[in-house]
Design a protein around this motif. Structure first.
Motif, mmCIF file in Angstrom:
data_model
loop_
_atom_site.group_PDB
_atom_site.id
_atom_site.type_symbol
_atom_site.label_atom_id
_atom_site.label_comp_id
_atom_site.label_asym_id
_atom_site.label_seq_id
_atom_site.Cartn_x
_atom_site.Cartn_y
_atom_site.Cartn_z
ATOM 1 N N ALA A 136 5.677 17.895 -17.827
ATOM 2 C CA ALA A 136 4.636 16.870 -17.824
ATOM 3 C C ALA A 136 3.290 17.566 -17.745
ATOM 4 O O ALA A 136 3.142 18.559 -17.015
ATOM 5 C CB ALA A 136 4.806 15.917 -16.647
ATOM 6 N N THR A 137 2.302 17.052 -18.498
ATOM 7 C CA THR A 137 1.016 17.765 -18.608
ATOM 8 C C THR A 137 -0.166 16.860 -18.264
ATOM 9 O O THR A 137 -1.053 16.650 -19.087
ATOM 10 C CB THR A 137 0.826 18.338 -20.023
ATOM 11 N N PRO A 138 -0.240 16.319 -17.047
ATOM 12 C CA PRO A 138 -1.356 15.430 -16.709
ATOM 13 C C PRO A 138 -2.653 16.198 -16.425
ATOM 14 O O PRO A 138 -2.621 17.307 -15.882
ATOM 15 C CB PRO A 138 -0.866 14.731 -15.436
ATOM 16 N N VAL A 172 5.849 20.693 -14.105
ATOM 17 C CA VAL A 172 4.579 20.003 -14.292
ATOM 18 C C VAL A 172 3.499 21.049 -14.544
ATOM 19 O O VAL A 172 3.486 22.122 -13.925
ATOM 20 C CB VAL A 172 4.225 19.122 -13.072
ATOM 21 N N LEU A 173 2.636 20.747 -15.488
ATOM 22 C CA LEU A 173 1.483 21.593 -15.805
ATOM 23 C C LEU A 173 0.233 20.775 -15.484
ATOM 24 O O LEU A 173 -0.143 19.881 -16.245
ATOM 25 C CB LEU A 173 1.510 22.007 -17.276
ATOM 26 N N LEU A 187 1.189 25.642 -13.452
ATOM 27 C CA LEU A 187 2.532 25.298 -13.911
ATOM 28 C C LEU A 187 3.507 25.593 -12.778
ATOM 29 O O LEU A 187 3.524 26.701 -12.235
ATOM 30 C CB LEU A 187 2.905 26.137 -15.139
ATOM 31 N N THR A 188 4.345 24.613 -12.436
ATOM 32 C CA THR A 188 5.321 24.828 -11.378
ATOM 33 C C THR A 188 6.523 23.906 -11.556
ATOM 34 O O THR A 188 6.398 22.817 -12.114
ATOM 35 C CB THR A 188 4.705 24.618 -9.988
ATOM 36 N N ASP A 189 7.664 24.380 -11.077
ATOM 37 C CA ASP A 189 8.859 23.540 -11.012
ATOM 38 C C ASP A 189 9.212 23.233 -9.560
ATOM 39 O O ASP A 189 10.302 22.738 -9.271
ATOM 40 C CB ASP A 189 10.034 24.201 -11.723
ATOM 41 N N GLY A 190 8.295 23.548 -8.668
ATOM 42 C CA GLY A 190 8.511 23.322 -7.251
ATOM 43 C C GLY A 190 8.972 24.554 -6.502
ATOM 44 O O GLY A 190 8.891 24.602 -5.278
ATOM 45 N N SER A 191 9.452 25.547 -7.236
ATOM 46 C CA SER A 191 9.895 26.777 -6.585
ATOM 47 C C SER A 191 9.099 27.988 -7.056
ATOM 48 O O SER A 191 8.810 28.894 -6.262
ATOM 49 C CB SER A 191 11.388 27.005 -6.818
ATOM 50 N N SER A 192 8.741 28.013 -8.326
ATOM 51 C CA SER A 192 7.914 29.108 -8.843
ATOM 52 C C SER A 192 6.577 28.553 -9.333
ATOM 53 O O SER A 192 6.509 27.414 -9.798
ATOM 54 C CB SER A 192 8.627 29.844 -9.978
ATOM 55 N N GLU A 193 5.543 29.352 -9.193
ATOM 56 C CA GLU A 193 4.193 28.957 -9.609
ATOM 57 C C GLU A 193 3.665 29.918 -10.651
ATOM 58 O O GLU A 193 3.874 31.130 -10.559
ATOM 59 C CB GLU A 193 3.228 28.974 -8.424
#
Length: 262
Positions: A136-138, A172-173, A187-193
């Protein structure tokens, strides 16, 4: 005979050619994929703003989607302007069975501040569309619209990302282009940034930036890159397009999608 990767954009038309379907297809061509389109709305739009918008019937959107997907097939999908709850619901139903990367650009307002998403559609974006997103790119306005989180600096981008991830996308970006200083995205998936940084170019002609970035991510995913690689490559492409943005009309001109070819 080599067949390029196929990417489908589901979005609105920008008659001025700087954003929407037009920006998506230009980006896809520049990045070596075959772009296809499902038009969800038609806008009367130029460098000064949006003078009118007309949503297509859900039946027309479904027919376009089925026509492309059932015959040609897709290797990635990007969604943009989906102005009503009915359209968001229909597109979510169409996307759910697909086993390809989906990039959701939750378009809420235009570059000039014109509303492009009905108030009753926001909840459907949260509950039906974002859970289908690979990325997702909000932007910051869309983060506030979707989650209520106000981002006033880089530290708050983590909070924004966590709030959007609760809606269900895999990645999410968060686009921080509205902040001061360097152009910074998270940019993250909740574990890596992954912090994507680029110098801020002194150029006001940035119409279509969000559409272009999302389409670039989808294009690179279709070419086989993983999400962090696709995001980094898309950031590089859109930064060059912003630097080369040019004036059109009396307002804000578009980014230059063909900057690498010039």
């Amino acid at each position: 005979m080599t067949i390029p990767p196929r990417v489908l954009t589901v979005a609105g038309s920008d008659s001025g050619g700087g954003a929407g379907i037009q920006a998506d297809l230009k980006t896809m061509l520049a990045l070596g994929v075959h772009g296809m389109s499902v038009v969800t709305a038609v806008t009367a739009q130029n460098s000064l703003g949006v003078q009118g918008a007309w949503e297509l019937p859900v039946e027309a959107v479904r027919a376009q989607f089925r026509s492309v997907v059932d015959d040609i097939g897709v290797q990635a999908v990007k969604t943009g302007m989906l102005s009503s709850a009915g359209l968001v619901t229909a597109v979510a139903e169409l996307l759910a069975p697909l086993d390809v990367p989906v990039v959701v650009d939750p378009v809420g307002v235009s570059k000039h501040g014109d509303p492009l998403l009905a108030a009753d559609a926001v909840e459907v974006v949260r509950t039906r569309l974002l859970p289908l997103a690979t990325v997702a790119t909000p932007n910051l306005d869309e983060v506030r619209q979707i989650t209520g989180v106000v981002v006033d600096g880089e530290p708050a981008m983590r909070e924004a990302a966590a709030a959007v991830l609760k809606c269900g996308p895999r990645w999410v970006l968060i686009k921080g282009g509205h902040l001061s200083g360097d152009a910074v995205d998270l940019l993250t998936d909740g574990s890596s940034e992954h912090w994507l940084r680029a110098p801020r170019h002194d150029n006001r002609h940035t119409h279509g930036t969000g559409c272009t970035l999302a389409s670039a991510v989808a294009s690179f995913l279709a070419r086989g890159l993983d999400v962090p690689e696709a995001a980094h490559a898309a950031k590089e492409y859109v930064t060059g397009a912003i630097e080369a943005g040019f004036p059109l009309g009396g307002g804000i001109g578009p980014v230059d999608h063909a900057w690498r070819q010039r």
